[in-house]
Scaffold this motif. Structure first.
Motif, PDB file in Angstrom:
ATOM      1  N   LYS A   2       4.980   8.778  -5.130  1.00  0.00           N
ATOM      2  CA  LYS A   2       4.374   9.355  -7.039  1.00  0.00           C
ATOM      3  C   LYS A   2       5.934   9.674  -6.989  1.00  0.00           C
ATOM      4  O   LYS A   2       6.792   8.654  -6.819  1.00  0.00           O
ATOM      5  CB  LYS A   2       4.008  10.936  -6.141  1.00  0.00           C
ATOM      6  CG  LYS A   2       2.731  10.305  -5.825  1.00  0.00           C
ATOM      7  CD  LYS A   2       2.142  11.857  -5.616  1.00  0.00           C
ATOM      8  CE  LYS A   2       0.568  11.108  -4.997  1.00  0.00           C
ATOM      9  NZ  LYS A   2       0.377  10.936  -3.646  1.00  0.00           N
ATOM     10  N   GLN A  15       0.915  -0.812   0.139  1.00  0.00           N
ATOM     11  CA  GLN A  15       0.107  -0.064  -0.004  1.00  0.00           C
ATOM     12  C   GLN A  15       0.734   1.367   0.097  1.00  0.00           C
ATOM     13  O   GLN A  15       0.823   2.215  -0.647  1.00  0.00           O
ATOM     14  CB  GLN A  15      -0.664  -0.299   0.880  1.00  0.00           C
ATOM     15  CG  GLN A  15      -2.178  -1.220   1.402  1.00  0.00           C
ATOM     16  CD  GLN A  15      -2.850  -1.380   2.390  1.00  0.00           C
ATOM     17  OE1 GLN A  15      -1.952  -0.398   3.518  1.00  0.00           O
ATOM     18  NE2 GLN A  15      -3.711  -1.890   2.210  1.00  0.00           N
ATOM     19  N   SER A  71       1.170   4.234  -2.654  1.00  0.00           N
ATOM     20  CA  SER A  71       1.199   5.667  -2.752  1.00  0.00           C
ATOM     21  C   SER A  71       2.349   6.098  -3.634  1.00  0.00           C
ATOM     22  O   SER A  71       2.158   7.623  -3.130  1.00  0.00           O
ATOM     23  CB  SER A  71       1.004   5.739  -1.054  1.00  0.00           C
ATOM     24  OG  SER A  71       2.092   5.779  -0.555  1.00  0.00           O
TER      25      SER A  71
END
Length: 271
Positions: free
Chosen positions: A85, A79, A83
């Motif tokens: 970027k 997870q 996330s």
């Protein structure tokens, strides 16, 4: 050649339900990673999650200094990975481990690559290398399996290589219904796996690896397995990735991260 450094995320692309391909800028891995090798990734500097995780190298882009891994979002670690970027960093150690050994003469061998779920990426890199080295595409046979359609990995990339591709899901939602060993048995019965000219390479869940290894042993086919085990450190220090193997004196243990992850299937003790 190995690196241990903070690396920039170049892209973090969703490729299927809960499935991502992360492209990472790391020239050392991009230049030197070989099929079957992996990297250890740590997503942040804190203590949660405490350990790094291993990911097989999927694709290499040497001219850009990038490589990619594929992962399924399953828990806290992935997870956090999802996330990330572009422009953010992760800590990468690698490339680590050994590689698949291509049977010789490569152009006269049937190369049978058996993938299960997220075990597909290192086999894709192997198939790509074979194609680039001139192995005829009709001598590369890929059996790509998973429990259901959304868990099949690297399907498009295998198809784009132009190799022989069989797809199988346990629920029949994509390709044949059944398990990878059902396809292997069908290929064997059709005489497509001549044992003096066939090499099996496989990566996936342990239960699948055991089934493929036993199939290969039954039919006297040489087989290499890439073991998917927990690798908290990736450097052979923690002993958390022990694989039981046969020796001349009985049995012993090897470390998947440094002695593997690729082993001769006949060497592994399946328990």
């Amino acid at each position: 050649m190995r690196c241990a450094e903070h690396c920039a995320v170049v892209a973090n692309r969703p490729v299927a339900t809960s499935q991502f391909e992360m492209e990472i800028h790391c020239p050392t891995v991009a230049l030197y990673a070989q099929p079957g090798q992996f990297v250890q990734i740590r997503v942040q500097t804190g203590y949660e999650p405490l350990f790094s995780r291993p990911f097989s190298v999927f694709r290499r882009f040497p001219e850009q200094g990038n490589f990619s891994v594929v992962y399924l979002v399953r828990g806290t670690f992935t997870q956090l990975l999802a996330s990330k970027k572009p422009g953010e960093s992760i800590f990468v150690v690698g490339p680590l481990g050994n590689r698949f050994a291509v049977a010789q003469p490569a152009e006269d061998t049937t190369h049978l690559l058996v993938a299960g779920g997220v075990g597909a990426p290192p086999l894709y890199l192997l198939a790509e290398e074979m194609v680039q080295n001139g192995v005829p595409r009709d001598r590369i046979v890929v059996v790509n399996g998973a429990r259901r359609r959304d868990l099949v990995v690297c399907q498009k990339q295998f198809a784009d290589l132009g190799v022989q591709l069989w797809t199988v899901t346990e629920d029949g939602s994509l390709g044949e219904r059944g398990k990878v060993t059902d396809v292997l048995q069908a290929l064997y019965e059709r005489g497509e796996l001549l044992r003096d000219r066939c090499q099996v390479y496989t990566c996936g869940p342990t239960a699948m690896l055991e089934a493929v290894a036993k199939f290969a042993c039954k039919h006297r086919l040489p087989c290499q397995v890439s073991m998917e085990t927990l690798m908290p450190c990736g450097l052979g220090v923690c002993l958390g990735c022990a694989v039981k193997v046969r020796t001349a004196d009985g049995t012993d243990y090897k470390r998947a991260c440094v002695d593997g992850p690729v082993f001769d299937a006949a060497e592994v003790v399946w328990e």
